[in-house]
Motif scaffolding. Structure first.
Motif, PDB file in Angstrom:
ATOM      1  N   UNK A  80       0.812  -1.439  -0.024  1.00 37.69           N
ATOM      2  CA  UNK A  80       0.008   0.139  -0.109  1.00 37.69           C
ATOM      3  C   UNK A  80       0.906   1.191  -0.053  1.00 37.69           C
ATOM      4  N   UNK A  81       1.799   1.254   0.919  1.00 38.88           N
ATOM      5  CA  UNK A  81       2.643   2.254   0.900  1.00 38.88           C
ATOM      6  C   UNK A  81       3.544   2.759  -0.286  1.00 38.88           C
ATOM      7  N   UNK A  82       3.802   1.590  -1.270  1.00 40.11           N
ATOM      8  CA  UNK A  82       4.498   1.635  -2.446  1.00 40.11           C
ATOM      9  C   UNK A  82       3.707   2.092  -3.703  1.00 40.11           C
ATOM     10  N   UNK A  83       2.231   1.952  -3.710  1.00 36.86           N
ATOM     11  CA  UNK A  83       1.449   2.273  -4.797  1.00 36.86           C
ATOM     12  C   UNK A  83       0.455   3.053  -4.153  1.00 36.86           C
ATOM     13  N   UNK A  84      -0.093   3.569  -3.296  1.00 32.06           N
ATOM     14  CA  UNK A  84      -0.884   4.414  -2.651  1.00 32.06           C
ATOM     15  C   UNK A  84      -0.636   5.193  -1.676  1.00 32.06           C
ATOM     16  N   UNK A  85      -0.842   6.588  -2.004  1.00 27.53           N
ATOM     17  CA  UNK A  85      -0.537   7.538  -1.117  1.00 27.53           C
ATOM     18  C   UNK A  85      -1.529   8.011   0.088  1.00 27.53           C
ATOM     19  N   UNK A  86      -1.613   8.699   0.964  1.00 29.79           N
ATOM     20  CA  UNK A  86      -2.292   8.876   2.158  1.00 29.79           C
ATOM     21  C   UNK A  86      -3.403   9.315   1.731  1.00 29.79           C
ATOM     22  N   UNK A  87      -3.657   9.932   0.478  1.00 30.25           N
ATOM     23  CA  UNK A  87      -5.015  10.461  -0.032  1.00 30.25           C
ATOM     24  C   UNK A  87      -5.711   9.497  -0.927  1.00 30.25           C
ATOM     25  N   UNK A  88      -5.159   8.219  -1.190  1.00 26.83           N
ATOM     26  CA  UNK A  88      -5.853   7.242  -2.001  1.00 26.83           C
ATOM     27  C   UNK A  88      -5.343   7.514  -3.414  1.00 26.83           C
ATOM     28  N   UNK A  89      -4.347   8.068  -3.726  1.00 27.10           N
ATOM     29  CA  UNK A  89      -3.988   8.353  -5.216  1.00 27.10           C
ATOM     30  C   UNK A  89      -2.928   7.213  -5.383  1.00 27.10           C
ATOM     31  N   UNK A  90      -3.058   6.776  -6.646  1.00 28.05           N
ATOM     32  CA  UNK A  90      -2.009   5.518  -7.101  1.00 28.05           C
ATOM     33  C   UNK A  90      -0.912   6.457  -7.462  1.00 28.05           C
ATOM     34  N   UNK A  91       0.182   5.899  -6.817  1.00 30.41           N
ATOM     35  CA  UNK A  91       1.677   6.229  -7.374  1.00 30.41           C
ATOM     36  C   UNK A  91       2.382   5.040  -7.389  1.00 30.41           C
ATOM     37  N   UNK A  92       3.831   5.780  -7.813  1.00 27.58           N
ATOM     38  CA  UNK A  92       4.984   4.851  -7.939  1.00 27.58           C
ATOM     39  C   UNK A  92       6.164   5.717  -8.082  1.00 27.58           C
ATOM     40  N   UNK A  93       7.078   5.480  -7.464  1.00 29.83           N
ATOM     41  CA  UNK A  93       8.434   6.214  -7.262  1.00 29.83           C
ATOM     42  C   UNK A  93       8.275   7.527  -7.141  1.00 29.83           C
ATOM     43  N   UNK A  94       7.467   7.910  -6.429  1.00 23.84           N
ATOM     44  CA  UNK A  94       7.114   9.450  -6.264  1.00 23.84           C
ATOM     45  C   UNK A  94       6.269   9.987  -7.399  1.00 23.84           C
ATOM     46  N   UNK A  95       5.932   9.191  -8.355  1.00 24.46           N
ATOM     47  CA  UNK A  95       5.038   9.845  -9.384  1.00 24.46           C
ATOM     48  C   UNK A  95       3.536   9.235  -9.416  1.00 24.46           C
ATOM     49  N   UNK A  96       2.726  10.338  -9.838  1.00 26.19           N
ATOM     50  CA  UNK A  96       1.459   9.762  -9.810  1.00 26.19           C
ATOM     51  C   UNK A  96       1.154   9.137 -11.152  1.00 26.19           C
ATOM     52  N   UNK A  97       0.265   8.101 -11.047  1.00 23.72           N
ATOM     53  CA  UNK A  97       0.291   7.058 -12.270  1.00 23.72           C
ATOM     54  C   UNK A  97      -0.806   7.584 -13.186  1.00 23.72           C
ATOM     55  N   UNK A  98      -0.679   7.309 -14.365  1.00 20.94           N
ATOM     56  CA  UNK A  98      -1.657   7.878 -15.495  1.00 20.94           C
ATOM     57  C   UNK A  98      -2.835   6.724 -15.487  1.00 20.94           C
ATOM     58  N   UNK A  99      -4.096   7.461 -15.362  1.00 21.88           N
ATOM     59  CA  UNK A  99      -5.176   6.783 -15.499  1.00 21.88           C
ATOM     60  C   UNK A  99      -5.758   6.505 -16.804  1.00 21.88           C
ATOM     61  N   UNK A 100      -6.160   5.378 -17.170  1.00 19.94           N
ATOM     62  CA  UNK A 100      -6.654   5.003 -18.477  1.00 19.94           C
ATOM     63  C   UNK A 100      -7.782   4.079 -18.210  1.00 19.94           C
TER      64      UNK A 100
END
Length: 313
Positions: A80-100
């Motif tokens: 969870x810490x790796x792929x989801x931030x505190x606000x529930x956004x999908x992230x990885x390596x400090x970047x927001x993931x592109x939604x498709x």
């Protein structure tokens, strides 16, 4: 989030010579689709996924280039810490993931697998692999080693010779050794090899194969030793007897000293032969073999005398 769905795909490396497993997308439980940037797709960058039990099954499932599997993985605190931030956004390596969307994700996956350049590279790799398989068979013909049938050879010594031949011809990779190993087995040993392929697969460690081979075929009794020691000349060529006796003894104990080897070979010869050989002049087995070659006519002569003394009916 209790679980996330990860899409795994087998992708070619930049040079096209090998493959790697990549994570290309993540799907949430509420069916939102997110793309992983290409530079972050390699599984080596996804530590917590790579060490999960589910990934072991995924790895065993994906065998061919461009194959994909989408599987649910239960989320741990680290995931969870790796792929989801505190606000529930999908992230990885400090970047927001592109939604498709699901449709766009399908198009992207299909495009990657149908990339004409990728197809050309894949064909080149297939041709190269075929050439390598052919070259392995040609290479095997150059190995100076007898085939192992599980009965006539000492497993430890045979394996030692096999590994030295592999080193001599630069067959150093585990997969290459396992593949060429099959060409030197016969009879029931081929069944053992087939069982090992099912249990370990071709993509395993050579040390596992070596250990299993020695444990299976190591001589645990005295039968081979007793046969080697009691083997005596009966008929035919004296030289052939001596060479075979030497081979039997060396298969039992490679470290046997040459003097003892000579004595045991000579002990199996008829007295009328050893009486004509000066023991003091025999320092090496090759000396004994040379003398026996000179005395072959005595065996032939004795054989002819026996034939003449047989009364005719």
């Amino acid at each position: 989030m209790e679980k996330l769905k990860f899409t795994f795909q087998v992708k070619p490396t930049t040079d096209g010579k090998s493959n790697y497993i990549a994570i290309t997308a993540i799907v949430t439980e509420d069916e939102k689709y997110f793309l992983i940037p290409e530079e972050f797709q390699a599984i080596s960058q996804h530590t917590y996924i790579q060490t999960s039990k589910t990934f072991v099954t995924v790895k065993n499932t994906l065998k061919k280039r461009h194959q994909t599997r989408s599987v649910w993985i239960k989320t741990t605190e680290d995931i969870l810490k790796t792929y989801v931030d505190e606000d529930g956004n999908m992230i990885f390596q400090n970047q927001f993931l592109e939604e498709t969307t699901k449709e766009q994700l399908t198009v992207v996956s299909k495009t990657c697998s149908e990339d004409p350049i990728a197809k050309i590279l894949e064909k080149l790799i297939e041709n190269q692999e075929k050439k390598e398989k052919q070259s392995i068979k040609k290479l095997a013909d150059k190995f100076v080693i007898e085939k192992f049938d599980g009965k006539s050879s000492n497993a430890n010594q045979w394996m030692e010779v096999f590994e030295k031949e592999c080193e001599r011809f630069n067959v150093l990779k585990d997969e290459e050794r396992i593949e060429i190993f099959r060409l030197f087995l016969e009879k029931s040993c081929t069944d053992w090899y087939s069982s090992m392929i099912i249990k370990l697969t071709l993509h395993s460690e050579w040390l596992q194969w070596k250990s299993s081979f020695i444990q299976t075929y190591a001589n645990k009794g005295w039968t081979t030793s007793k046969y080697a020691l009691s083997f005596k000349y009966q008929y035919g060529s004296l030289l052939e007897y001596a060479v075979k006796k030497e081979k039997l003894l060396l298969e039992v104990r490679k470290t046997i000293d040459e003097g003892t080897l000579i004595d045991i070979i000579a002990a199996g010869l008829p007295d009328f032969i050893t009486d004509r050989i000066n023991k003091e002049e025999i320092l090496h087995t090759k000396d004994l073999f040379s003398e026996l070659g000179k005395l072959e006519h005595l065996v032939a002569k004795k054989k002819n005398i026996k034939k003449k003394t047989i009364p005719s009916k």
